[in-house]
Design a protein around this motif. Structure first.
Motif, PDB file in Angstrom:
ATOM      1  N   PRO A 532       0.793  -1.241   0.000  1.00  0.00           N
ATOM      2  CA  PRO A 532       0.000   0.000   0.000  1.00  0.00           C
ATOM      3  C   PRO A 532       0.818   1.280   0.000  1.00  0.00           C
ATOM      4  CG  PRO A 532      -0.936  -1.601   1.520  1.00  0.00           C
ATOM      5  CD  PRO A 532       0.381  -2.156   1.090  1.00  0.00           C
ATOM      6  N   ASP A 533       1.948   1.320   0.736  1.00  0.00           N
ATOM      7  CA  ASP A 533       2.677   2.576   0.840  1.00  0.00           C
ATOM      8  C   ASP A 533       3.424   2.941  -0.441  1.00  0.00           C
ATOM      9  OD1 ASP A 533       4.388   0.448   1.135  1.00  0.00           O
ATOM     10  OD2 ASP A 533       5.665   1.437   2.631  1.00  0.00           O
ATOM     11  N   LYS A 534       3.485   1.994  -1.379  1.00  0.00           N
ATOM     12  CA  LYS A 534       4.128   2.291  -2.662  1.00  0.00           C
ATOM     13  C   LYS A 534       3.120   2.558  -3.777  1.00  0.00           C
ATOM     14  CE  LYS A 534       8.477  -0.192  -1.903  1.00  0.00           C
ATOM     15  NZ  LYS A 534       9.419  -1.202  -2.470  1.00  0.00           N
ATOM     16  N   CYS A 535       1.853   2.314  -3.513  1.00  0.00           N
ATOM     17  CA  CYS A 535       0.821   2.459  -4.551  1.00  0.00           C
ATOM     18  C   CYS A 535       0.510   3.935  -4.807  1.00  0.00           C
ATOM     19  CB  CYS A 535      -0.451   1.735  -4.128  1.00  0.00           C
ATOM     20  SG  CYS A 535      -1.780   1.818  -5.337  1.00  0.00           S
ATOM     21  N   VAL A 536       0.541   4.348  -6.076  1.00  0.00           N
ATOM     22  CA  VAL A 536       0.232   5.736  -6.447  1.00  0.00           C
ATOM     23  C   VAL A 536      -1.162   5.849  -7.071  1.00  0.00           C
ATOM     24  CG1 VAL A 536       2.659   6.312  -6.743  1.00  0.00           C
ATOM     25  CG2 VAL A 536       1.346   5.500  -8.713  1.00  0.00           C
ATOM     26  N   HIS A 537      -1.934   4.759  -6.991  1.00  0.00           N
ATOM     27  CA  HIS A 537      -3.320   4.750  -7.469  1.00  0.00           C
ATOM     28  C   HIS A 537      -3.426   5.013  -8.970  1.00  0.00           C
ATOM     29  CE1 HIS A 537      -4.607   6.011  -3.096  1.00  0.00           C
ATOM     30  NE2 HIS A 537      -3.841   4.932  -3.128  1.00  0.00           N
ATOM     31  N   CYS A 538      -2.420   4.586  -9.726  1.00  0.00           N
ATOM     32  CA  CYS A 538      -2.443   4.846 -11.179  1.00  0.00           C
ATOM     33  C   CYS A 538      -3.377   3.906 -11.932  1.00  0.00           C
ATOM     34  CB  CYS A 538      -1.034   4.750 -11.758  1.00  0.00           C
ATOM     35  SG  CYS A 538      -0.322   3.084 -11.702  1.00  0.00           S
ATOM     36  N   ASP A 554     -10.553   4.467  -1.908  1.00  0.00           N
ATOM     37  CA  ASP A 554      -9.500   5.485  -1.951  1.00  0.00           C
ATOM     38  C   ASP A 554      -8.582   5.323  -3.160  1.00  0.00           C
ATOM     39  OD1 ASP A 554      -8.072   3.224  -1.337  1.00  0.00           O
ATOM     40  OD2 ASP A 554      -7.143   4.013   0.494  1.00  0.00           O
ATOM     41  N   GLY A 555      -8.901   4.364  -4.038  1.00  0.00           N
ATOM     42  CA  GLY A 555      -8.098   4.173  -5.236  1.00  0.00           C
ATOM     43  C   GLY A 555      -6.999   3.151  -5.096  1.00  0.00           C
ATOM     44  N   SER A 556      -6.781   2.637  -3.906  1.00  0.00           N
ATOM     45  CA  SER A 556      -5.767   1.605  -3.711  1.00  0.00           C
ATOM     46  C   SER A 556      -6.293   0.255  -4.204  1.00  0.00           C
ATOM     47  CB  SER A 556      -5.369   1.521  -2.238  1.00  0.00           C
ATOM     48  OG  SER A 556      -6.499   1.176  -1.441  1.00  0.00           O
TER      49      SER A 556
END
Length: 584
Positions: A532-538, A554-556
């Motif tokens: 999760p802490d690396k996800c930029v929701h692209c 939240d897009g994650s």
């Protein structure tokens, strides 16, 4: 006391073939007929095989009949098109050992590309056709079919449907009969269909059907059930058969019914006599008006397709609404989100299509689970006609518009379909000097119909291990030099090969080789988890459309661990290391 057992229609057909003494069965898998062969092979004293296609299956059964034994060929209705060539000729030749084709129609298009009616083919090929109405009849009619075949020297078709094939009822089991093999006697005037001989056999066939029409009037599979149902004071009668008979009996148990177990040839006198005994005659038959047209041609007034649909499956409610005029009070179906069919998690075809979409390449498609590549979010497959058509379609495009036109096109075809009819199409491309790229989606099985084997898998219907056809050797044997075997999950390598081959002014074949994720032999030791802490929701990982991945509010990204098999395609789409592979 005889043994009884609940059986699916397809299992009952297999049982009937065994009880009838069938020794040889050949088939190509196709829903809804596939289980017949899978059940038949379990019985002792039989030979059963998967053939590369339905034409071959038909010819194997014909050869066994020539040798004097009872034989069986099974296929779905579009497979009968492939087998039409031998069927039309063996209609003239006849049968030595009993010869039966079981053909499964698919009203409602549950798993087919069209909704053809096998009864039309039976009429055109001048072949008798039986149509059972439940599993007990399915078993019994197979035995009738062999008796008819040998009595009238003819192949016989048993027409089933999806509903019959996959519904069940109690079936009474009987012992197997062992008819003596017919002695072979050379008779080229009967078996060699050159023009002079075929002309004479045509006359025999026409007389055969006339004889059978009269004979059928007194046979137990065509039966009259007189009742006293009236509507507005008029006595009501139905002519029906197969599964639609069950709907008539359910809704109108007191109606007069002529149940036709043989739908070609029709028992004309029996129909004429029945029609005289009712005031209003309904013909209730799924798909084409095969019975209705003949009945009307005899000057008999009836009600058929002006009331009942020519498309799709029939139902009991159709009779309630359109004959009895009942308001069923069924509430309209509420709006629900669409849920289109999708490729399975870990499917190698998803990796192939992800690359093709990235490269903006169109695909001429074929028949198989990979046809789902036509749907969003992949939306790569642009055409699908029939088995083997992808390669021929690509060839036609190139000849119509030139090679530059198809440099952003490929043909995609499964390994089983390639063996079925794709090989001839590839030979045609080579022979006629096409320049194009064919991708064989080799997942090591016939996936869509339930993991049946084929000549490229190295396994037979009986489970015997045999030498597998080696695609690269086979293709190079044609003369094609550009042959590449690539794992589609190796995205970088697969992308490189596709880019290079589609731009060549040559004929190329890419074998995208990775096993079906659902094969029992496949072990999936890994899962993929979000970081999760690396996800930029692209959303890049969602582009291949794997059903194991969904998006949180939240897009994650959320991954369903029960669906994920760790194929890693989503990881390769992510540029931020926001997904990781872990042991399952």
């Amino acid at each position: 006391m005889s043994e009884k057992k609940m059986m699916l229609g397809n299992a009952a057909i297999a049982r009937g073939a065994w009880e009838a003494g069938v020794k040889v069965s050949s088939a190509y898998p196709g829903t809804p007929s596939t289980e017949i062969s899978e059940e038949f092979v379990k019985y002792p004293g039989v030979y059963a095989e998967w053939a590369p296609n339905e034409k071959v299956a038909a010819e194997v059964a014909i050869g066994a009949s020539f040798a004097g034994v009872r034989s069986l060929a099974c296929m779905k209705m579009v497979g009968l098109n492939v087998a039409a060539d031998p069927l039309y000729s063996v209609s003239y030749i006849g049968a030595d050992g009993g010869l039966v084709f079981v053909v499964a129609d698919d009203p409602g298009l549950y798993s087919s590309q069209n909704e053809q009616d096998t009864r039309r083919v039976c009429r055109a090929a001048v072949v008798p056709c039986l149509e059972p109405a439940d599993s007990q009849e399915a078993k019994d009619f197979v035995k009738y079919a062999y008796e008819i075949s040998e009595k009238f020297d003819t192949p016989v078709i048993i027409r089933t449907t999806t509903r019959l094939a996959h519904s069940q009822c109690e079936v009474e089991l009987c012992d197997r009969v062992e008819p003596a093999d017919k002695e072979y006697k050379r008779d080229p005037a009967k078996r060699v269909m050159m023009p002079g001989m075929a002309k004479k056999r045509h006359l025999v066939v026409e007389q055969r059907m006339k004889d059978m029409e009269e004979w059928a009037c007194s046979q137990p599979f065509n039966k009259v059930e007189m009742g006293d149902m009236t509507i507005d004071g008029k006595k009501v009668g139905f002519i029906t058969g197969g599964i639609p008979y069950q709907y008539v009996k359910e809704v109108c148990p007191d109606a007069s019914i002529l149940k036709l177990g043989m739908c070609n040839p029709l028992p004309k006198k029996l129909i004429q006599d029945f029609a005289k005994q009712v005031d209003v005659l309904y013909i209730f038959e799924e798909l084409e008006p095969v019975i209705e047209e003949q009945v009307r041609s005899w000057g008999i007034d009836c009600i058929g397709k002006e009331l009942f649909t020519i498309q799709g499956e029939y139902s009991a409610n159709m009779i309630r609404e359109r004959v009895l005029g009942q308001d069923l009070g069924i509430e309209p179906t509420p709006e629900i989100p669409p849920r289109p069919p999708i490729l399975c998690p870990g499917c190698p075809h998803r990796a192939t299509y992800t690359v093709l979409k990235k490269l903006k390449i169109h695909a001429a498609g074929d028949i198989g689970c990979y046809t789902l590549g036509a749907l969003p979010p992949l939306a790569v497959v642009d055409t699908t006609v029939c088995m083997g058509s992808s390669i021929s379609s690509l060839h036609g495009m190139e000849k119509a518009k030139g090679h530059d036109y198809i440099k952003n096109w490929v043909a995609v075809i499964g390994d089983s379909t390639f063996m079925h009819t794709g090989l001839n199409s590839l030979v045609n491309m080579y022979y006629n000097q096409s320049h194009g790229t064919v991708i064989i989606l080799d997942n090591r099985t016939t996936g869509m119909t339930g993991h049946q084997d084929h000549p490229g898998t190295g396994k037979t219907l009986t489970g015997e291990t045999v030498p597998a056809v080696h695609f690269p050797t086979l293709i190079k044997g044609i003369g094609i030099q550009n042959v590449h075997v690539v794992n589609p999950f190796d995205i970088d390598e697969f992308t490189k090969v596709v880019k290079e081959e589609t731009q060549k002014d040559e004929l190329s074949v890419i074998i995208a080789q990775a096993p079906c994720a659902l094969l029992k032999s496949e072990v999936h030791p890994y899962k993929v988890e979000p970081v999760p802490d690396k996800c930029v929701h692209c959303g890049a990982c969602l582009q291949p459309g794997c059903p194991a991945l969904t998006k949180n509010e939240d897009g994650s990204i959320r991954i369903d661990a029960t669906m994920c098999n760790g194929c890693g395609l989503c990881m390769k789409m992510c540029k931020f290391e926001a997904l990781k592979q872990v042991k399952a």
